[in-house]
Design a protein around this motif. Structure first.
Motif: not given
Length: 412
Positions: A133-140, A174-187
């Motif tokens: 954190s911080p995470l860019g919007s659209g960034e995973s 947004f969290v992808d549990n299977a891939a153990a990743t997160m993606t930034g969306r709205a600020p």
């Protein structure tokens, strides 16, 4: 002589009968261990904590045999010590089992020729979630977790597959549990949460806040310097615009003029502080991401039709743009009619009706007030009136607002 023989024989028979009576079947196996009594026979333990285990050898009649008991850990995930508060002659045997690492473990108890197993399931006292954190919007970015005991020390035995990952606000992170990743969306800020899966010894969760910031805008904009009340034209970059894309300028959501496309949006610049301001585009694409850029801004209107004596021209069918605020409450626009004509007025602005209200009044060339053109609490203001021939001045008037109001004004 015969009588003596009979006496001896009778005594022998009595003794034999007594011997036979002493062979009591209820005494068989009383000294032999048949099974273990253990309490508990299964237990969950928090890593770093301990549990007491009672173990006693018993015979087939459920009675303790008094045999000594030893206890051996099945692995290095636990250690065991005898309960030093127990005296030698106090039954039953007691042990303390200390949990170190996570997962299943066991203790083997032995004594009196029998053995038994006490099973344990060791869970974490805490879970630490590691997410950038911080995470860019659209960034995973990846998510990792670690597990701690009651003293805060890291312990092993479980992996990220032993937890379920989630987000407190999927529209932000947004969290992808299977891939153990997160993606930034709205600020904004959301918690990334790790919950220990069911059947893992404890109901343990951990979380960490992740703040999403708008990513860099990859499109173009014009003009290069913004002025209050003028049009900002935005051309999409890598992520196309859509129906709910918003434009915020200097912290104030701008009014988007009709006719947006996936490639182009135009927005009215509100009266916001300068000399440089931040422009945020949000709700971009299916993932509702956001992008940002900074632009110079001139803290004045381009045309400033602020005086009744010096209005700017307006033509039917061609929209004009401006900004009004508490400090600059009037913009004046003028048109001429050769004959009495029905005119439709349409005025729209940024924000909600609760955030601000603009009205329209109409003046003749001598400064006479024709009447209220559109002065309601509606947003947009939309009305039709028959206007006599002559030259007329339209007053776009700030009525009340919490924010600077950039507007679009059209007469038809």
């Amino acid at each position: 002589m015969v009588k003596s023989v009979r006496t001896v024989l009778g005594l022998t028979m009595v003794l034999g009968a007594l011997a036979a009576c002493d062979d009591n079947p209820m005494k068989e196996g009383r000294d032999e261990g048949e099974y273990f009594f253990t309490n508990p026979s299964f237990s969950t333990i928090v890593a770093g904590d301990s549990v007491q285990v009672v173990a006693q050898v018993r015979n087939r009649y459920l009675a303790p045999t008094g045999d000594g008991v030893t206890a051996t850990p099945c692995d290095a995930d636990i250690t065991v010590t005898a309960d030093t508060t127990r005296t030698q002659f106090e039954a039953p045997e007691r042990f303390w089992v200390f949990a170190h690492n996570l997962g299943p473990s066991c203790l083997v108890v032995s004594g009196g020729g029998v053995t038994d197993t006490v099973d344990f399931l060791i869970g974490p006292a805490a879970i630490t979630v590691n997410a950038a954190s911080p995470l860019g919007s659209g960034e995973s970015a990846p998510i990792t977790v670690s597990f701690q005991d009651t003293e805060g020390n890291d312990v092993t035995g479980y992996t990220i597959e032993d937890v379920t990952l989630s987000s407190s606000a999927a529209a932000t992170v947004f969290v992808d549990n299977a891939a153990a990743t997160m993606t930034g969306r709205a600020p904004g800020t959301a918690n990334v949460i790790a919950t220990l899966n069911a059947g893992h010894g404890q109901a343990t969760t951990g979380s960490t806040p992740v703040t999403v910031v708008a990513g860099a805008f990859t499109g173009t904009f014009s003009p290069a310097t913004l002025r209050w009340g003028t049009l900002l034209t935005l051309n999409a970059g890598a992520i196309p615009f859509d129906a709910d894309t918003r434009v915020t300028i200097g912290g104030v959501e701008a009014f988007i003029v009709p006719g947006r496309t996936t490639a182009m949006i135009q927005a009215v610049v509100p009266g916001v502080p300068g000399p440089t301001t931040t422009v945020v585009l949000s709700n971009l694409g299916a993932d509702q991401v956001a992008s940002v850029f900074n632009a110079p801004i001139t803290a004045s209107e381009a045309n400033e039709p602020d005086a009744l004596a010096t209005p700017n021209p307006i033509t039917r069918g061609t929209p004009v743009y401006g900004v009004v605020s508490e400090d600059d409450a009037h913009d004046y626009w003028q048109f001429t009619l050769a004959a009495s004509t029905s005119i439709t007025f349409n005025l729209n602005w940024n924000g909600t009706a609760a955030q601000g209200d603009i009205d329209i009044s109409i003046w003749n060339s001598t400064g006479g007030h024709f009447g209220i053109g559109c002065a309601t609490g509606n947003k947009p203001e939309n009305c039709t009136a028959t206007i006599p021939a002559g030259t007329w001045t339209l007053d776009v008037e700030w009525y009340a607002a919490d924010i600077p109001l950039g507007y679009r004004f059209l007469i038809q």
